[in-house]
Design an enzyme around this catalytic site. Structure first.
Site, PDB file in Angstrom:
ATOM      1  N   ARG A 173       4.939 -62.761  66.012  1.00 48.49           N
ATOM      2  CA  ARG A 173       3.568 -62.693  65.477  1.00 48.49           C
ATOM      3  C   ARG A 173       3.555 -62.202  64.046  1.00 48.49           C
ATOM      4  NH1 ARG A 173       2.023 -59.450  70.272  1.00 48.49           N
ATOM      5  NH2 ARG A 173       1.663 -60.946  71.946  1.00 48.49           N
ATOM      6  N   ASP A 353       6.339 -64.334  88.803  1.00 45.57           N
ATOM      7  CA  ASP A 353       5.670 -63.098  88.414  1.00 45.57           C
ATOM      8  C   ASP A 353       4.664 -62.771  89.512  1.00 45.57           C
ATOM      9  OD1 ASP A 353       6.772 -62.099  86.029  1.00 45.57           O
ATOM     10  OD2 ASP A 353       5.763 -63.641  84.841  1.00 45.57           O
TER      11      ASP A 353
HETATM   12  P1  FAD Z   1       9.229 -59.462  97.983  1.00 43.74           P
HETATM   13  O1  FAD Z   1       8.468 -58.419  97.280  1.00 43.74           O
HETATM   14  O2  FAD Z   1      10.694 -59.483  97.853  1.00 43.74           O
HETATM   15  O3  FAD Z   1       8.862 -59.339  99.548  1.00 43.74           O
HETATM   16  C1  FAD Z   1       9.641 -59.917 100.563  1.00 43.74           C
HETATM   17  C2  FAD Z   1       9.686 -58.925 101.719  1.00 43.74           C
HETATM   18  O4  FAD Z   1      10.305 -59.571 102.845  1.00 43.74           O
HETATM   19  C3  FAD Z   1      10.531 -57.693 101.412  1.00 43.74           C
HETATM   20  O5  FAD Z   1       9.766 -56.526 101.627  1.00 43.74           O
HETATM   21  C4  FAD Z   1      11.706 -57.796 102.405  1.00 43.74           C
HETATM   22  O6  FAD Z   1      12.128 -56.532 102.872  1.00 43.74           O
HETATM   23  C5  FAD Z   1      11.090 -58.620 103.509  1.00 43.74           C
HETATM   24  N1  FAD Z   1      12.090 -59.328 104.313  1.00 43.74           N
HETATM   25  C6  FAD Z   1      13.074 -60.156 103.858  1.00 43.74           C
HETATM   26  N2  FAD Z   1      13.803 -60.615 104.899  1.00 43.74           N
HETATM   27  C7  FAD Z   1      13.269 -60.090 106.015  1.00 43.74           C
HETATM   28  C8  FAD Z   1      13.587 -60.176 107.390  1.00 43.74           C
HETATM   29  N3  FAD Z   1      14.627 -60.920 107.844  1.00 43.74           N
HETATM   30  N4  FAD Z   1      12.842 -59.487 108.285  1.00 43.74           N
HETATM   31  C9  FAD Z   1      11.793 -58.723 107.853  1.00 43.74           C
HETATM   32  N5  FAD Z   1      11.451 -58.603 106.557  1.00 43.74           N
HETATM   33  C10 FAD Z   1      12.179 -59.264 105.648  1.00 43.74           C
HETATM   34  N6  FAD Z   1       6.405 -59.539  88.070  1.00 43.74           N
HETATM   35  C11 FAD Z   1       5.393 -59.306  87.198  1.00 43.74           C
HETATM   36  O7  FAD Z   1       4.342 -59.945  87.271  1.00 43.74           O
HETATM   37  N7  FAD Z   1       5.509 -58.320  86.237  1.00 43.74           N
HETATM   38  C12 FAD Z   1       6.622 -57.566  86.104  1.00 43.74           C
HETATM   39  O8  FAD Z   1       6.697 -56.690  85.222  1.00 43.74           O
HETATM   40  C13 FAD Z   1       7.711 -57.813  87.009  1.00 43.74           C
HETATM   41  N8  FAD Z   1       8.843 -57.098  86.914  1.00 43.74           N
HETATM   42  C14 FAD Z   1       9.884 -57.378  87.760  1.00 43.74           C
HETATM   43  C15 FAD Z   1      11.060 -56.642  87.624  1.00 43.74           C
HETATM   44  C16 FAD Z   1      12.144 -56.911  88.437  1.00 43.74           C
HETATM   45  C17 FAD Z   1      13.421 -56.115  88.303  1.00 43.74           C
HETATM   46  C18 FAD Z   1      12.048 -57.950  89.395  1.00 43.74           C
HETATM   47  C19 FAD Z   1      13.210 -58.310  90.259  1.00 43.74           C
HETATM   48  C20 FAD Z   1      10.876 -58.665  89.550  1.00 43.74           C
HETATM   49  C21 FAD Z   1       9.778 -58.392  88.735  1.00 43.74           C
HETATM   50  N9  FAD Z   1       8.576 -59.085  88.886  1.00 43.74           N
HETATM   51  C22 FAD Z   1       7.543 -58.829  88.008  1.00 43.74           C
HETATM   52  C23 FAD Z   1       8.368 -60.083  89.977  1.00 43.74           C
HETATM   53  C24 FAD Z   1       7.776 -59.462  91.292  1.00 43.74           C
HETATM   54  O9  FAD Z   1       8.649 -58.476  91.761  1.00 43.74           O
HETATM   55  C25 FAD Z   1       7.585 -60.574  92.345  1.00 43.74           C
HETATM   56  O10 FAD Z   1       6.676 -61.540  91.871  1.00 43.74           O
HETATM   57  C26 FAD Z   1       7.052 -60.112  93.718  1.00 43.74           C
HETATM   58  O11 FAD Z   1       7.590 -58.914  94.125  1.00 43.74           O
HETATM   59  C27 FAD Z   1       7.337 -61.185  94.766  1.00 43.74           C
HETATM   60  O12 FAD Z   1       6.734 -60.874  96.003  1.00 43.74           O
HETATM   61  P2  FAD Z   1       7.256 -61.533  97.340  1.00 43.74           P
HETATM   62  O13 FAD Z   1       6.303 -61.105  98.415  1.00 43.74           O
HETATM   63  O14 FAD Z   1       7.490 -62.962  97.168  1.00 43.74           O
HETATM   64  O15 FAD Z   1       8.711 -60.906  97.587  1.00 43.74           O
END
Ligand code: FAD
Ligand code: UDP
Length: 369
Positions: A173, A353
């Site tokens: 920017r 995200d």
């Molecule tokens: P998850 O949060 O992974 O949920 C999946 C759940 O399923 C977990 O709790 C797991 O324990 C459970 N599970 C898996 N297998 C099983 C099973 N066999 N039995 C029972 N339970 C199970 N996004 C942003 O918008 N801004 C940010 O600043 C940002 N920072 C991030 C930083 C990092 C380091 C990372 C890795 C990601 C970041 N993200 C960010 C992305 C964000 O974390 C994801 O968009 C979000 O958490 C995804 O949600 P989800 O429900 O798909 O997955």
């Protein structure tokens, strides 16, 4: 018999469960971890909401998603503006007039543009890798001090061997605007993400410490449909191979001081410092507790980029040819399931995200409920 078994109490699972419950369906949520909220989980450490699986900043241009999350919790006015530390020299991020002024002493946007113009001449033709792309965007000085070391630590490869698109999403920017994101809406849930997800799951039965895959037969027997947000390759017992991830390791320290670095994020952009950045969690909520009191201690996390191996926490999907092809094969299998629907970052092997994962869950509810 439940109408829906939701596997995973992360954002995808929690949004789906809320919508299903509100439409009158019976829902059971299970998670193998001992807490809800998946990777956005926060817990209190010394009165500070600590982001256990990495710093999460909510930002979106999607008004529907923004209105949706605001139904559950209030967001504060946090704006991400990281600082870069290059061998003790501090620079503003993303690249903006403060950065250019510190780097070159330039005062006006035209002076900054002229400086970049002069330095980018060394790249002839279309940039072919990240190094060339970076130099052509901001010149060699900024590339050397603020991009090269950080990027090579983060990706474990030389900038010449990385694709140019990685750097294109960083704003450049010619204004004095330190906001890292180009998003209309941004903030942190007051009281932490866990509180937001608790609200989403209000009135819904949740069983923690319950691994669906280890209890599949029993759990399948008590629900008509399954929403699965775990890893898709694990669901199929890795029979076609293992999908790979890029991982991050966090070293967390509680410090007996009120202010370690004066900002939520400081990037260490030299090559020698082994970590990429330090997060100081209290600054996501301005260093105060819920009653507006200053917090005497602080908690910091040093982030190290690390190679992933099976058993490690899977963080970022690797979208290279091998993994994309393998995912496509698993996806083809999943389309034959009539009882199970796959969703979320692990179920779809996709970097989402938070706003995108919520959007995706809401779209799915519209399709299936
Ligand atoms: P998850 O949060 O992974 O949920 C999946 C759940 O399923 C977990 O709790 C797991 O324990 C459970 N599970 C898996 N297998 C099983 C099973 N066999 N039995 C029972 N339970 C199970 N996004 C942003 O918008 N801004 C940010 O600043 C940002 N920072 C991030 C930083 C990092 C380091 C990372 C890795 C990601 C970041 N993200 C960010 C992305 C964000 O974390 C994801 O968009 C979000 O958490 C995804 O949600 P989800 O429900 O798909 O997955
Ligand atoms: N980047 C950099 N210096 C910084 C911050 C980012 O060179 O101080 C580069 C790095 O290559 C990174 C990319 O910009 O992979 C995108 O940054 P962003 O913060 O969006 O990536 P994330 O950390 O979320 O993967």
């Amino acid at each position: 018999m439940y109408d829906y078994l939701v596997v995973g109490a992360g954002l995808f699972g929690s949004v789906f469960a809320r919508e299903a419950k509100d439409k009158g369906y019976s829902v059971l949520v299970v998670d193998k971890r001992d807490h809800i909220a998946g990777n956005v989980y926060t817990r209190k450490v010394e009165g500070i909401n600590f982001h256990q699986y990495g710093a999460h900043i909510f930002h979106t241009n999607n008004k529907e998603v923004w209105d949706y999350v605001n139904k559950f919790i209030t967001f504060n006015r946090f704006t991400n503006s990281p600082v870069a530390n290059y061998k003790g020299e501090l620079y503003s991020l993303p690249f903006n007039m403060y950065t250019f002024n510190k780097m070159w002493g330039v005062i006006t946007p035209d002076e900054a543009k002229a400086k970049i113009e002069e330095q980018r001449k060394e790249v002839v033709g279309e940039p072919e890798n990240l190094e060339e792309q970076a130099i052509s965007l901001v010149g060699r000085d900024i590339y050397e001090k603020l991009i090269k070391g950080y990027t090579e630590k983060q990706w474990g490869r030389d900038c010449k061997d990385l694709p140019s698109f990685i750097i294109k999403r960083l704003p450049v920017r010619f204004t004095f605007d330190n906001n890292y994101f180009n998003a209309l809406y941004q903030g942190i849930p007051v009281g932490g993400y866990t509180k937001m997800v608790e609200k989403m799951l209000e009135g819904i039965e949740v069983r923690l410490n319950t691994d669906y895959l280890a209890n599949k037969e029993e759990l399948d027997g008590i629900a008509k449909k399954v929403i699965y947000t775990g890893a898709i390759d694990a669901y199929y017992d890795y029979k076609l191979g293992t999908l790979e991830y890029r991982s991050v390791r966090f070293e967390n320290e509680v410090l007996d001081m009120p202010n370690f670095q004066g900002n939520a994020a400081v990037n260490y952009t030299d090559r020698e410092t082994p970590y990429t950045r330090i997060i100081e969690h209290k600054w996501f909520e301005f260093g105060k507790d819920e009653n507006g009191n200053d917090l005497p201690k602080t908690i910091i996390s040093k982030e190290y980029s690390s190679e992933w191996k099976p058993g490690d926490e899977p963080y970022y999907p690797v979208n290279d040819e091998r993994n994309s092809k393998l995912y496509a094969e698993y996806k083809a299998l999943s389309l034959n399931e009539d009882k199970v629907i796959f969703g979320g970052r692990l179920g779809e092997y996709k970097y989402y995200d938070m706003d995108a994962v919520i959007d995706s869950a809401l779209k799915m509810t519209k399709e299936v409920l």
